[in-house]
Scaffold this motif. Structure first.
Motif, short mmCIF file in Angstrom:
data_model
loop_
_atom_site.label_atom_id
_atom_site.label_comp_id
_atom_site.label_asym_id
_atom_site.label_seq_id
_atom_site.Cartn_x
_atom_site.Cartn_y
_atom_site.Cartn_z
N ASP A 3 -3.53 4.96 2.72
CA ASP A 3 -3.14 3.57 2.63
C ASP A 3 -1.65 3.46 2.30
OD1 ASP A 3 -3.11 0.81 2.37
OD2 ASP A 3 -3.82 0.85 0.30
N ILE A 4 -0.87 2.89 3.23
CA ILE A 4 0.56 2.64 3.01
C ILE A 4 0.79 1.17 3.32
CG2 ILE A 4 2.91 3.36 3.54
CD1 ILE A 4 1.76 5.91 4.75
N SER A 5 0.84 0.35 2.30
CA SER A 5 0.83 -1.08 2.56
C SER A 5 1.40 -1.86 1.38
CB SER A 5 -0.61 -1.55 2.82
OG SER A 5 -1.43 -1.31 1.68
N TYR A 6 1.57 -3.17 1.61
CA TYR A 6 1.91 -4.10 0.55
C TYR A 6 1.00 -5.31 0.69
CZ TYR A 6 4.17 -7.76 -2.12
OH TYR A 6 4.39 -8.77 -3.02
N THR A 31 -0.12 -5.39 -4.89
CA THR A 31 -0.42 -3.97 -4.72
C THR A 31 0.61 -3.34 -3.80
OG1 THR A 31 -2.78 -4.37 -5.01
CG2 THR A 31 -2.14 -2.26 -4.05
N GLU A 32 1.34 -2.36 -4.32
CA GLU A 32 2.32 -1.60 -3.55
C GLU A 32 1.78 -0.19 -3.35
OE1 GLU A 32 5.94 -1.65 -5.79
OE2 GLU A 32 5.73 -3.79 -6.27
N SER A 33 1.41 0.14 -2.14
CA SER A 33 0.95 1.50 -1.82
C SER A 33 1.98 2.12 -0.89
CB SER A 33 -0.43 1.47 -1.15
OG SER A 33 -1.39 0.91 -2.01
N ARG A 35 4.21 6.32 -3.71
CA ARG A 35 3.29 6.30 -4.84
C ARG A 35 2.88 4.86 -5.07
NH1 ARG A 35 0.52 10.85 -5.71
NH2 ARG A 35 1.87 12.67 -5.92
N SER A 36 1.80 4.63 -5.82
CA SER A 36 1.22 3.30 -5.87
C SER A 36 1.51 2.60 -7.19
CB SER A 36 -0.30 3.38 -5.67
OG SER A 36 -0.90 4.11 -6.72
N ALA A 76 -0.01 -1.18 -8.77
CA ALA A 76 -0.79 -2.41 -8.60
C ALA A 76 -0.74 -3.20 -9.90
CB ALA A 76 -2.23 -2.09 -8.23
N THR A 82 0.56 5.25 -10.15
CA THR A 82 0.63 6.69 -10.04
C THR A 82 2.09 7.09 -9.90
OG1 THR A 82 -1.51 6.78 -8.90
CG2 THR A 82 -0.11 8.73 -8.75
N LYS A 111 -1.22 9.27 -13.83
CA LYS A 111 -1.81 7.96 -13.57
C LYS A 111 -1.83 7.11 -14.83
CE LYS A 111 -4.82 9.71 -9.87
NZ LYS A 111 -4.11 9.02 -8.78
#
Length: 247
Positions: free
Chosen positions: A173-176, A202-204, A207-208, A210, A230, A236
């Motif tokens: 998952d690479i998304s906003y 949520t920023e993926s 690294r993520s 949320a 993360t 984490k």
């Protein structure tokens, strides 16, 4: 690269995170013009699960752990050589065993009448910034070199999402994603009581990060929320944030 925007009408605005005072008819949904040096400090309560290189295991955070969001004094340049601002989101975490863990989720941004756009990111562990970790939005996006992060006005029931806005080649998952609720509710924090909208961000990316179940006041900024993040080394964080101070 695929991009999807749903449920917002004209206009758009920021991060994490901040907004402008409205008129005399009630709270405004318009966002504040970001200024250098603006700072939001949050209490951070929860747990850290350490990366293998840190010895592994999960520990509670001590009471002096903080999240600080700050507009840096300097600027940077994106892939189009445009001057952009810097928003640092710094985690400073104190563990039960006496260790201190730090990390930063940096955003490079610009602001217009439409709102706040992200031009790139730089996530790192510790205090040392390394420009080689910069990842900027490519020319293949539309608009090129940036993507909308928060719309202005920040209207009720808004939904905004992008698939891989940074053009990364990693798998998964690479998304906003951004979701806005439909009403304001009272939120009490050490910095005072606020009437906040429900927000989920949520920023993926590489690294993520949320921030969910969050309270966001367009006239003030983010005042509360649940953080799941993360760090680049795999550490984490699962914690609750509440606004402690702002200037």
């Amino acid at each position: 690269m695929v991009k999807r925007i749903t449920g917002f009408v004209a206009a758009a605005g920021i991060a994490s995170l901040l907004a402008a005072c409205g008129g005399s008819k009630g709270p405004s949904d318009h966002l504040l013009t970001l200024r250098s040096g603006a700072t939001w400090v949050y209490n951070l309560t929860g747990t850290v699960t350490l990366a293998a290189a840190q010895g592994g295991g999960t520990q509670d955070l001590q009471a002096n752990s903080r999240l600080t969001m700050q507009i840096a004094a300097g600027t940077s340049r994106d892939l189009n050589n445009q001057e952009v601002g810097i928003l640092d989101r710094k985690l400073d975490m104190f563990l039960l065993d006496g260790r201190e863990i730090k990390g930063n989720f940096r955003l490079y941004f610009s602001q217009s009448a439409l709102g706040i756009f992200v031009h790139g990111v730089n996530n790192y562990v510790g205090d040392t910034f390394n420009a080689t970790n910069d990842v900027f939005v490519p020319a293949t996006t539309n608009p090129a070199f940036k993507f909308l992060y928060l719309p202005d006005p920040l209207t009720d029931n808004l939904a905004l999402s992008y698939t891989n806005p940074l053009g990364l080649t990693a798998t998964g998952d690479i998304s906003y994603n951004l979701q806005i609720g439909n009403k304001r509710q009272s939120v009490k924090t050490p910095a005072g009581e606020f009437f906040a909208k429900g927000v989920s961000i949520t920023e993926s990316f590489n690294r993520s990060l949320a921030i969910t179940n969050a309270g966001f006041v367009p006239e003030t900024g983010l005042v509360s929320g649940v953080v799941n993040a993360t760090l680049p080394d795999g550490t984490k964080i699962a914690a609750v944030i509440t606004l402690r101070s702002l200037n």
